[in-house]
Write a protein that holds these residues in place. Sequence first.
Motif, short mmCIF file in Angstrom:
data_model
loop_
_atom_site.label_atom_id
_atom_site.label_comp_id
_atom_site.label_asym_id
_atom_site.label_seq_id
_atom_site.Cartn_x
_atom_site.Cartn_y
_atom_site.Cartn_z
N SER A 48 -11.21 8.74 -5.82
CA SER A 48 -12.52 8.13 -4.91
C SER A 48 -13.66 9.18 -5.51
O SER A 48 -13.53 10.52 -5.40
CB SER A 48 -12.44 8.22 -3.52
N PRO A 70 0.74 -1.40 0.10
CA PRO A 70 -0.21 -0.04 0.11
C PRO A 70 0.85 1.33 -0.08
O PRO A 70 1.77 1.42 0.65
CB PRO A 70 -0.78 -0.06 1.38
N GLY A 99 0.96 5.41 -7.36
CA GLY A 99 -0.40 5.25 -7.46
C GLY A 99 -1.25 6.30 -6.90
O GLY A 99 -0.88 7.03 -5.98
N THR A 100 -2.11 6.78 -7.62
CA THR A 100 -3.29 7.55 -7.05
C THR A 100 -4.57 7.16 -6.81
O THR A 100 -4.92 6.39 -7.82
CB THR A 100 -3.27 9.08 -8.04
N LYS A 101 -5.10 7.22 -5.85
CA LYS A 101 -6.54 6.59 -5.37
C LYS A 101 -7.63 7.64 -5.72
O LYS A 101 -7.69 8.60 -5.16
CB LYS A 101 -6.44 6.08 -3.96
N GLU A 106 -7.58 2.79 -8.38
CA GLU A 106 -6.29 3.32 -8.15
C GLU A 106 -5.46 3.14 -9.45
O GLU A 106 -5.65 2.43 -10.43
CB GLU A 106 -5.41 2.48 -7.20
N TYR A 107 -4.98 4.51 -9.73
CA TYR A 107 -4.43 4.43 -11.17
C TYR A 107 -3.02 4.70 -11.08
O TYR A 107 -2.35 5.53 -10.09
CB TYR A 107 -5.00 5.97 -11.60
N PHE A 108 -2.09 3.94 -11.92
CA PHE A 108 -0.80 4.06 -11.85
C PHE A 108 -0.23 4.66 -13.16
O PHE A 108 -0.50 4.35 -14.17
CB PHE A 108 -0.20 2.63 -11.68
N SER A 142 -1.50 11.24 -3.78
CA SER A 142 -1.77 9.82 -3.49
C SER A 142 -3.47 9.52 -3.46
O SER A 142 -3.56 8.48 -3.72
CB SER A 142 -1.42 9.60 -2.13
N GLN A 143 -4.26 10.80 -3.16
CA GLN A 143 -5.61 10.48 -3.14
C GLN A 143 -6.07 11.59 -3.59
O GLN A 143 -5.78 12.78 -3.43
CB GLN A 143 -6.05 10.20 -1.70
N THR A 179 -13.94 4.90 -9.59
CA THR A 179 -13.37 4.67 -8.24
C THR A 179 -12.37 3.63 -8.61
O THR A 179 -12.66 2.45 -8.75
CB THR A 179 -14.33 4.44 -7.04
N GLN A 228 -6.18 -0.06 -11.46
CA GLN A 228 -6.64 -1.30 -10.56
C GLN A 228 -7.72 -0.92 -10.17
O GLN A 228 -7.85 -0.11 -8.86
CB GLN A 228 -5.26 -1.49 -9.84
#
Lengths: 115, 115
Positions: free
Chosen positions: B112, A39, B108-110, B88-90, B9-10, B86, B38
Motif C-alpha cells: 500500500s 483472501p 501474497g503481500t499487499k 498484491e505481490y505473489f 502480509s501487508q 499499490t 495483482q
Amino acid sequence: EADIYQTPRYLVIGTGKKITLECSQTMGHDKMYWYQQDPGMELHLIHYSYGVNSTEKGDLSSESTVSRIRTEHFPLTLESARPSHTSQYLCASSEAGQVKSGELFFGEGSRLTVL
Amino acid sequence: AQSVTQLDSQVPVFEEAPVELRCNYSSSVSVYLFWYVQYPNQGLQLLLKYLSGSTLVKGINGFEAEFNKSQTSFHLRKPSVHISDTAEYFCAVSDYGGSQGNLIFGKGTKLSVKP
C-alpha cells in the motif's frame, strides 16, 4: 496484454445450482490452469490440462470438474454449488515445457458467491 | 515438497520510499523463482523471473529481485515506489524436472503506497 478471458466476472447464486465458469485463450497455449484464490491464502491449483483431452487434478481437492475439448477453451463446472464454494477462481495458460510453464498468463478472475 | 513463505502480509510505505517484499522458499531441488503482481480486480501478471545465471534480475516497472541460494530467498525490491505500485505481490516457485512444472505460490503481500 494477455489474451485470456473469463466469464462471468461476478456470479451470485443459490445453493444447489449448477454453474459453469468459462475460460478462453487466443494465444494457442497448450497448458491451462484453474486456481482458487481466497483472501490471505496461497493461490491453490485445483485443475490443469496439458492439452486437448487432458485434465489433471491439482494440489487442492475440489468438487469442481473441467473439460478440454478445444485448445482455447477450459471451462470449470460445479454440479451443485454450496456456500463453501464461495471464492475467486482464476484461469491461466502457458506454453508447454519446464521453463515456459512458469510464465503464466491470467484472466481477470470469476468471483463466485453461493448463498 | 516445495513451499513459499512471504513474511509480510501487508507493507505500507510512503510514495518515493524504497520497499522490499520478502520471500523465502523451501525446496530440496533447484528451482525457478517468480514474482507476480495483482492489481485490484485484475488477474496476476508476471513481474520478473529467475531461471539461471545472474542472481539479480530486473523486471517491469522498475522492480528487481535477488536470488540468494544460501538463504533460500528471493526478495523483491524497488528503490522508489509510486502510488500506482499499490497491489498484491505473489512469490512463486517451480522445481527443475518436476513432472508437472506447476507453480507453488505464497500467500501474497499487499503493498500500500501512501502519498
